[in-house]
Write a protein that holds these residues in place. Structure first.
Motif, mmCIF file in Angstrom:
data_model
loop_
_atom_site.group_PDB
_atom_site.id
_atom_site.type_symbol
_atom_site.label_atom_id
_atom_site.label_comp_id
_atom_site.label_asym_id
_atom_site.label_seq_id
_atom_site.Cartn_x
_atom_site.Cartn_y
_atom_site.Cartn_z
ATOM 1 N N LEU A 162 -11.049 2.016 7.747
ATOM 2 C CA LEU A 162 -9.491 2.174 7.253
ATOM 3 C C LEU A 162 -9.518 1.550 6.025
ATOM 4 N N ALA A 163 -8.739 2.156 4.839
ATOM 5 C CA ALA A 163 -8.687 1.994 3.492
ATOM 6 C C ALA A 163 -7.292 2.234 3.260
ATOM 7 N N LEU A 164 -6.816 1.328 2.157
ATOM 8 C CA LEU A 164 -5.554 1.624 1.357
ATOM 9 C C LEU A 164 -6.085 1.922 -0.061
ATOM 10 N N VAL A 165 -5.537 3.097 -0.437
ATOM 11 C CA VAL A 165 -5.858 3.418 -1.765
ATOM 12 C C VAL A 165 -4.646 3.683 -2.793
ATOM 13 N N LYS A 166 -4.699 2.900 -3.842
ATOM 14 C CA LYS A 166 -3.400 2.688 -4.698
ATOM 15 C C LYS A 166 -4.123 3.206 -6.063
ATOM 16 N N VAL A 167 -3.329 4.533 -6.443
ATOM 17 C CA VAL A 167 -3.612 4.888 -7.954
ATOM 18 C C VAL A 167 -2.319 4.553 -8.826
ATOM 19 N N ASP A 168 -2.777 4.025 -9.904
ATOM 20 C CA ASP A 168 -1.925 3.636 -10.826
ATOM 21 C C ASP A 168 -1.419 5.010 -11.558
ATOM 22 N N GLY A 169 -0.513 4.838 -12.641
ATOM 23 C CA GLY A 169 0.051 5.709 -13.285
ATOM 24 C C GLY A 169 -0.854 6.460 -14.243
ATOM 25 N N GLU A 170 -1.881 5.469 -14.507
ATOM 26 C CA GLU A 170 -2.974 6.102 -15.400
ATOM 27 C C GLU A 170 -4.174 6.851 -14.837
ATOM 28 N N GLY A 171 -3.845 6.801 -13.344
ATOM 29 C CA GLY A 171 -4.982 7.370 -12.589
ATOM 30 C C GLY A 171 -6.246 6.378 -12.294
ATOM 31 N N LYS A 172 -6.153 5.151 -12.450
ATOM 32 C CA LYS A 172 -6.987 4.404 -11.928
ATOM 33 C C LYS A 172 -6.793 3.801 -10.559
ATOM 34 N N THR A 173 -7.887 3.847 -9.794
ATOM 35 C CA THR A 173 -7.999 3.761 -8.174
ATOM 36 C C THR A 173 -8.263 2.438 -8.063
ATOM 37 N N LYS A 174 -7.486 1.806 -6.947
ATOM 38 C CA LYS A 174 -8.207 0.443 -6.209
ATOM 39 C C LYS A 174 -8.125 0.710 -4.827
#
Length: 163
Positions: free
Chosen positions: A36-48
Motif C-alpha cells: 500500500l502506498a500514497l503517491v503525491k504528485v506536486d504541481g511541477e510533477g515531482k513525486t513523493k
C-alpha cells in the motif's frame, strides 16, 4: 492472483482519506494487502511516496516488499530510473511487459496520475470487490487496475533477485 490497483484523486485530502479507509478495510478483512502506498504528485510533477507506518499491517515479506517497491518505481519514476540506471532494468522491463504491467497499463497510470494529483496504490492478494468499491466510492477516485498471476509474481521476483 494479486490485483494492482492505482486510484487517482484530484486532491491530496481525498487520497489521504481513501488511503486511511483502505487500512481500515484491511482490519475489517475486506482486503488483504501485500502493498500500500500514497503517491503525491506536486504541481511541477515531482513525486513523493508514503507507506503505512508501523501501525499498518501490510503483509510484505522481503521479496514481496522489493517487488512492490520496484512496481512503484516503475509506475512513477521510469524516466528518472532510465536516466540513472541506463539498461540495468532492461531484462526486468522485458519480463514486466509479459504481465499485466505492460506498457499500456503503465501509460494509463501515467495519464491518470498527473501533476497536482495524488493516488493510492494497492497491491492486494485478496479483495472483496463490492465492499471495497462501495467503501471507496465517496472519495471519487479514478481506478486503473490490473492483475498479476502467481507465476507473474514469481518471475518478477526472480528477475529482481538477478539484479
Amino acid at each position: 492472483m494479486a490485483d494492482l490497483i492505482v486510484i487517482a484523486f484530484d486532491s491530496e485530502p481525498q487520497a489521504e482519506a481513501a488511503y486511511n479507509e483502505i487500512q481500515s478495510l484491511q482490519n475489517d478483512l475486506v482486503v488483504e494487502l501485500a502493498g500500500l502506498a500514497l503517491v503525491k504528485v506536486d504541481g511541477e510533477g515531482k513525486t513523493k511516496v508514503e507507506y503505512p507506518g508501523a501501525v499498518g499491517k501490510v503483509g510484505l515479506g522481503a521479496a514481496g516488499g522489493a517487488l512492490f517497491g520496484t512496481l512503484i518505481g516503475i509506475l512513477f519514476f521510469v524516466p528518472f530510473v532510465g536516466l540513472v540506471f541506463g539498461g540495468l532494468f532492461g531484462a526486468l522491463f522485458a519480463g514486466i511487459d509479459k504481465t499485466g504491467l505492460d506498457a499500456e497499463f503503465r501509460e494509463r497510470v501515467k495519464n491518470t496520475v498527473t501533476a497536482g494529483k495524488s493516488a493510492v496504490v494497492v497491491y492486494a492478494t485478496k479483495l472483496t470487490e463490492d465492499k471495497f468499491a462501495a467503501a471507496l466510492a465517496p472519495y471519487q477516485g479514478t481506478v486503473v487496475q490490473t492483475s498479476l498471476s502467481a507465476d507473474d509474481e514469481k518471475t518478477l521476483i526472480h528477475d529482481l533477485d538477478a539484479k
